[in-house]
Design an enzyme around this catalytic site. Structure first.
Site, PDB file in Angstrom:
ATOM      1  N   TYR A 169     137.194   3.099  89.001  1.00 50.51           N
ATOM      2  CA  TYR A 169     136.911   2.759  90.403  1.00 50.51           C
ATOM      3  C   TYR A 169     136.630   1.255  90.525  1.00 50.51           C
ATOM      4  O   TYR A 169     135.535   0.801  90.198  1.00 50.51           O
ATOM      5  CB  TYR A 169     135.712   3.596  90.823  1.00 50.51           C
ATOM      6  CG  TYR A 169     135.309   3.535  92.275  1.00 50.51           C
ATOM      7  CD1 TYR A 169     136.095   2.933  93.260  1.00 50.51           C
ATOM      8  CD2 TYR A 169     134.106   4.114  92.686  1.00 50.51           C
ATOM      9  CE1 TYR A 169     135.707   2.914  94.574  1.00 50.51           C
ATOM     10  CE2 TYR A 169     133.696   4.096  94.012  1.00 50.51           C
ATOM     11  CZ  TYR A 169     134.506   3.491  94.949  1.00 50.51           C
ATOM     12  OH  TYR A 169     134.105   3.464  96.261  1.00 50.51           O
ATOM     13  N   TYR A 174     131.649  -2.379  94.173  1.00 46.87           N
ATOM     14  CA  TYR A 174     130.888  -1.848  93.045  1.00 46.87           C
ATOM     15  C   TYR A 174     131.209  -2.631  91.763  1.00 46.87           C
ATOM     16  O   TYR A 174     131.925  -3.619  91.796  1.00 46.87           O
ATOM     17  CB  TYR A 174     131.136  -0.344  92.905  1.00 46.87           C
ATOM     18  CG  TYR A 174     130.614   0.441  94.089  1.00 46.87           C
ATOM     19  CD1 TYR A 174     129.281   0.307  94.492  1.00 46.87           C
ATOM     20  CD2 TYR A 174     131.438   1.298  94.823  1.00 46.87           C
ATOM     21  CE1 TYR A 174     128.789   1.014  95.586  1.00 46.87           C
ATOM     22  CE2 TYR A 174     130.947   2.009  95.918  1.00 46.87           C
ATOM     23  CZ  TYR A 174     129.628   1.860  96.298  1.00 46.87           C
ATOM     24  OH  TYR A 174     129.127   2.547  97.373  1.00 46.87           O
ATOM     25  N   ARG A 222     141.315   2.931  91.732  1.00 42.32           N
ATOM     26  CA  ARG A 222     141.142   2.633  93.157  1.00 42.32           C
ATOM     27  C   ARG A 222     140.873   1.145  93.235  1.00 42.32           C
ATOM     28  O   ARG A 222     139.923   0.634  92.627  1.00 42.32           O
ATOM     29  CB  ARG A 222     139.975   3.425  93.725  1.00 42.32           C
ATOM     30  CG  ARG A 222     140.054   3.600  95.217  1.00 42.32           C
ATOM     31  CD  ARG A 222     138.961   4.508  95.724  1.00 42.32           C
ATOM     32  NE  ARG A 222     139.366   5.183  96.938  1.00 42.32           N
ATOM     33  CZ  ARG A 222     138.569   5.922  97.696  1.00 42.32           C
ATOM     34  NH1 ARG A 222     137.324   6.109  97.343  1.00 42.32           N
ATOM     35  NH2 ARG A 222     139.006   6.494  98.793  1.00 42.32           N
ATOM     36  N   ARG A 295     143.919   7.263 108.250  1.00 47.10           N
ATOM     37  CA  ARG A 295     143.538   8.287 109.228  1.00 47.10           C
ATOM     38  C   ARG A 295     144.787   8.952 109.803  1.00 47.10           C
ATOM     39  O   ARG A 295     145.011   9.028 111.004  1.00 47.10           O
ATOM     40  CB  ARG A 295     142.642   7.710 110.329  1.00 47.10           C
ATOM     41  CG  ARG A 295     141.763   8.786 110.963  1.00 47.10           C
ATOM     42  CD  ARG A 295     140.577   8.199 111.736  1.00 47.10           C
ATOM     43  NE  ARG A 295     140.959   7.156 112.653  1.00 47.10           N
ATOM     44  CZ  ARG A 295     141.594   7.371 113.809  1.00 47.10           C
ATOM     45  NH1 ARG A 295     141.865   8.585 114.204  1.00 47.10           N
ATOM     46  NH2 ARG A 295     141.939   6.352 114.582  1.00 47.10           N
ATOM     47  N   ARG A 318     139.023  11.618 106.436  1.00 51.81           N
ATOM     48  CA  ARG A 318     138.658  12.192 107.724  1.00 51.81           C
ATOM     49  C   ARG A 318     139.636  13.253 108.244  1.00 51.81           C
ATOM     50  O   ARG A 318     139.185  14.305 108.723  1.00 51.81           O
ATOM     51  CB  ARG A 318     138.441  11.067 108.750  1.00 51.81           C
ATOM     52  CG  ARG A 318     137.179  10.276 108.454  1.00 51.81           C
ATOM     53  CD  ARG A 318     137.069   9.030 109.309  1.00 51.81           C
ATOM     54  NE  ARG A 318     138.077   8.044 108.946  1.00 51.81           N
ATOM     55  CZ  ARG A 318     138.298   6.924 109.617  1.00 51.81           C
ATOM     56  NH1 ARG A 318     137.607   6.670 110.720  1.00 51.81           N
ATOM     57  NH2 ARG A 318     139.196   6.057 109.213  1.00 51.81           N
TER      58      ARG A 318
HETATM   59 FE1  SF4 Z   1     137.198  12.550 112.379  1.00 48.39          FE
HETATM   60 FE2  SF4 Z   1     135.422  14.483 112.364  1.00 48.39          FE
HETATM   61 FE3  SF4 Z   1     134.869  12.226 111.156  1.00 48.39          FE
HETATM   62 FE4  SF4 Z   1     135.011  12.292 113.839  1.00 48.39          FE
HETATM   63  S1  SF4 Z   1     133.531  13.350 112.562  1.00 48.39           S
HETATM   64  S2  SF4 Z   1     135.908  10.754 112.460  1.00 48.39           S
HETATM   65  S3  SF4 Z   1     136.596  13.821 114.125  1.00 48.39           S
HETATM   66  S4  SF4 Z   1     136.472  13.640 110.606  1.00 48.39           S
END
Ligand code: SF4
Ligand code: ADP
Length: 695
Positions: A169, A174, A222, A295, A318
């Site tokens: 990493y 870090y 990474r 994302r 996410r």
């Molecule tokens: Fe996306 Fe859920 Fe995080 Fe909001 S809380 S950024 S909807 S993963």
């Protein structure tokens, strides 16, 4: 439905050293707020991702040794055999669904203050640690040998736990980034100075990790494509040189950037696939597969990324939190069912605050083990019944959908023509367009249930509800912003405000604007999340002179948890908004506002043409009170239970409203007794150590 063959490239296996990823959906290492203290919560959550089709599922940052302890932030660890056993359970859960399990071995270096272990922090230089006024010990060659040994031992423990992929990493400031950063790493013989020297430790770790576990585990790195000293750029070509040196080393390059507020950016400021322009060139520099994030929620964007060769694997944190079943939905030819991440970063805020992930879109996130909730399956009610949901904001929509999924007969009544409540209004504010996904996902899913009746433009009264005579009533009537500045600073409201000059956030969202354009609008933020800064931006964009006043020390103080505070403040500065921090608005009269310093009480006056208090919200609970006032009439109407959900009970985040709607809808069953707090929820389950009975 069969999957669209166009998406086949996303389902092609990919060899990574000695292992093969079954598809291109790759859950990158991401924090969870669970860490080593909540192993069951964590293992169940990761297993659900694998079940949903993520072909590779990684841990969060996983400390290799007590010289790297991030307390009080939750982190994973591989310090001993206890950790091996817990990681083994996680890996087993991931393997059960045919996915690979990755482990992100981590050492925080000089950033780790080691508040728990009380080991002296180590780093390439003696600089201040993160969480204490304490500096690191400058590493010498013996420390480097010890660190390498500890890394190797942790890699072996990862293999023992049956991991398939082990990270070196080298990003996110870090220890290994500290070695790469020439401003920090200045004096260790053979490891400082030239690029070759600064990258040496990483090459050694890759070699040693391969030698230790490479027969069974892939080794990933990474690493950032830009330097800490020049975010977004690689002016001296240093990073290119680093990739040149590493190009054949690891089995996988997990690419990232130094600006965390972009990598992890909120949708208000950062849109899908934002890293592409920064990382695209690395394909020409290295000889191994690449993964990166952005994302990604659109299957088309994912496909284009792979087909154009930007990445080989679609990295996601996410999107995999908002919808653990995203890959399976593409595989089953139902991409419209994807519950898209809205980019609000409430997940990140949970982690930063040290609690398990919470997600606005996915109320089951973090509850997989604790409540046995599954993001894609839900048990039918034992006794399906007639349920009326009043209000179609996030709470009402989520409740209606969950109730329908459980087989209840649902009626949803909404006063307005459009569904979505606050989400519909807020998503029209600058940058917040993606928030409408909260409404759109639920509205679309509800449309699949022929039996769900939706009445728009139907503001219901208590009499209307009794006339409809449902067995259960859920009130999701929302809340409204207070006009009298009630909140943290003025718990009983501020009587010294000129109400004719006041515009609430609801007024602004409804299209009202200040009449007096000769004097600035004062937006008063005692709420500390994003509403005030977004409204200040809106007004500034429309040409109003705006002064933003907050009782906190910075713009949108709480939004530091969602990683947007700095960008929000920068945005207001760029839009020409005057910013006054650490002041309350004590009075507004005759075109002037009196501000008081929160520390000294010292006052000063500012011109004020209009006043926007963003302080707190009043629950819309009149209907609830009306219904409560005549229990006999409710009983006569056949109503067994009436409950409030969401903002009309306790105004909060959209995430709170969705969760409350979901939880309540799960509990409603035909045989339940009446009363808001009934039925009793199952006992609270916690990951914790129980002291064995003394024999
Ligand atoms: Fe996306 Fe859920 Fe995080 Fe909001 S809380 S950024 S909807 S993963
Ligand atoms: P939450 O975040 O709790 O879902 P919102 O404020 O987003 O709350 O949504 C509340 C919704 O309830 C709004 O769309 C509002 O129009 C609607 N509403 C409020 N009172 C009534 C009522 N008496 N009958 C029907 N709908 C109502």
């Amino acid at each position: 439905m069969p999957r669209d063959p166009r998406f086949d490239p996303l389902f092609a296996p990919l060899k990574l050293g000695p292992v093969t990823a079954p598809n291109r959906f790759y859950q990158v290492p991401h924090c969870t707020g669970m860490g080593y203290t909540m192993p069951q919560t964590l293992a169940a959550m990761r297993a659900v991702k694998a079940e949903g089709g993520w072909g590779t599922v990684c841990t969060e940052y996983c400390s290799i040794h007590p010289t790297s302890d991030d307390h009080p932030s939750p982190f994973a660890s591989l310090w001993d055999q206890g950790d091996v056993a817990n990681l083994g359970v996680l890996a087993e859960g991931v393997h059960r669904h045919g996915s690979l399990c990755g482990v992100e071995l981590w050492h925080g270096g000089l950033r780790s203050a080691n508040l728990l272990s009380r080991q002296t922090p180590i780093g390439p230089n003696s600089l201040p640690a993160d969480k204490a006024p304490l500096q690191a010990r400058r590493m010498d060659l013996a420390d480097i040998r010890d660190y390498r040994r500890a890394h190797r031992a942790a890699a072996l423990r990862a293999k023992q736990a049956d991991a398939d992929l082990v990270y070196v990493y080298a990003s996110h400031t870090y220890l290994l980034s500290q070695f790469l950063d020439g401003r920090i790493n200045r004096s260790i013989p053979g490891y400082s100075g030239s690029i070759e020297n600064r990258v040496r430790i990483i090459r050694e770790l890759i070699e040693e990790t391969k030698e230790a576990v490479g027969d069974r585990c892939a080794v990933a790195i990474r690493i950032e494509v830009d330097a800490e000293s020049s975010p977004g750029a690689d002016p001296d070509g240093e990073r290119r040189a680093i990739f040149e040196l590493l190009k054949d080393g690891p089995d996988l390059f997990d690419l990232t950037i130094t600006d965390y507020s972009q990598e992890m950016g909120v949708s208000r400021f950062i849109k899908e696939a934002s890293l592409e322009p920064l990382i695209a060139h690395v394909r020409g520099l290295v000889n191994k597969p690449i993964v990166s994030v952005g994302r990604f929620t659109s299957p088309e964007t994912m496909l284009a990324q792979v087909k154009r060769g930007i990445v080989d694997l679609i990295g996601a944190a996410r999107p995999s939190i908002a919808d653990p079943f995203l890959p399976q939905k593409i595989a089953e030819g139902r991409p419209d069912d994807i519950r898209e991440c809205i980019g609000c970063n409430i997940c990140y805020a949970s982690d930063i605050q040290g609690v398990p992930l919470r997600c606005t879109q996915n109320p089951t996130m973090g509850e997989e083990w604790r409540r046995d909730w599954h993001p894609d399956r839900i048990a039918r009610a034992k006794l399906p019944d007639r349920v009326l949901v009043v209000g179609a904001g996030p709470a009402g929509l989520e409740a209606a959908l969950t109730l329908a999924q459980r087989g209840h007969q649902v009626t949803l009544a909404e006063a307005r023509r459009e569904l979505g409540g606050r989400v519909t209004l807020e998503s029209k504010l600058p940058g917040l367009g993606e928030w409408a996904r909260v409404r759109d996902y639920r509205q679309y899913q509800l449309s699949k249930f022929a039996g769900v009746e939706i009445f728009r433009e139907s503001r219901l009264s208590a009499a209307d509800i009794r006339e409809l005579g449902p067995r259960h009533v859920l009130l999701a009537t929302g809340s409204h912003w207070r006009a009298d500045a009630t909140g943290h600073t003025f718990p009983a409201g501020n009587p010294d405000l000129d109400s004719s000059a006041t515009l609430t956030p609801d007024d602004l969202m409804a299209g009202k604007r200040p009449v007096d354009k000769t004097r600035p609008v004062i937006v008063f933020d005692d709420d500390h999340y994003l509403m005030a800064s977004v409204l200040a931006e809106l007004l500034a964009l429309e040409g109003h002179a705006v002064t933003y006043v907050t009782t906190a020390g910075v713009v949108g103080f709480w939004s530091r948890f969602t990683m947007e505070q700095a960008r929000a403040q920068a945005r207001l500065i760029q839009r020409g908004v005057a910013i006054v921090v650490s002041h309350a608005v004590d009075a507004v009269r005759d075109g002037n506002a009196t501000l008081a310093c929160v520390f000294s009480g010292q006052e000063r006056d500012l011109p004020c043409g209009a006043f926007v208090p963003v302080t707190s919200r009043e629950p819309n609970d009149a209907l609830w009170l009306d219904l409560q006032s005549d229990p006999a009439a409710n009983a006569a109407a056949g109503i067994a239970s009436i409950q409030r959900i969401g903002d009309c009970k306790a105004p909060g985040l959209i995430a709170h409203a969705v969760y409350d709607g979901h939880r309540t809808a799960r509990l409603i069953d035909g045989d339940q007794a009446a009363g808001e707090d009934l039925p009793v929820e199952p006992p609270f389950r916690r990951d914790r150590v129980v002291i064995p009975a003394v024999l």
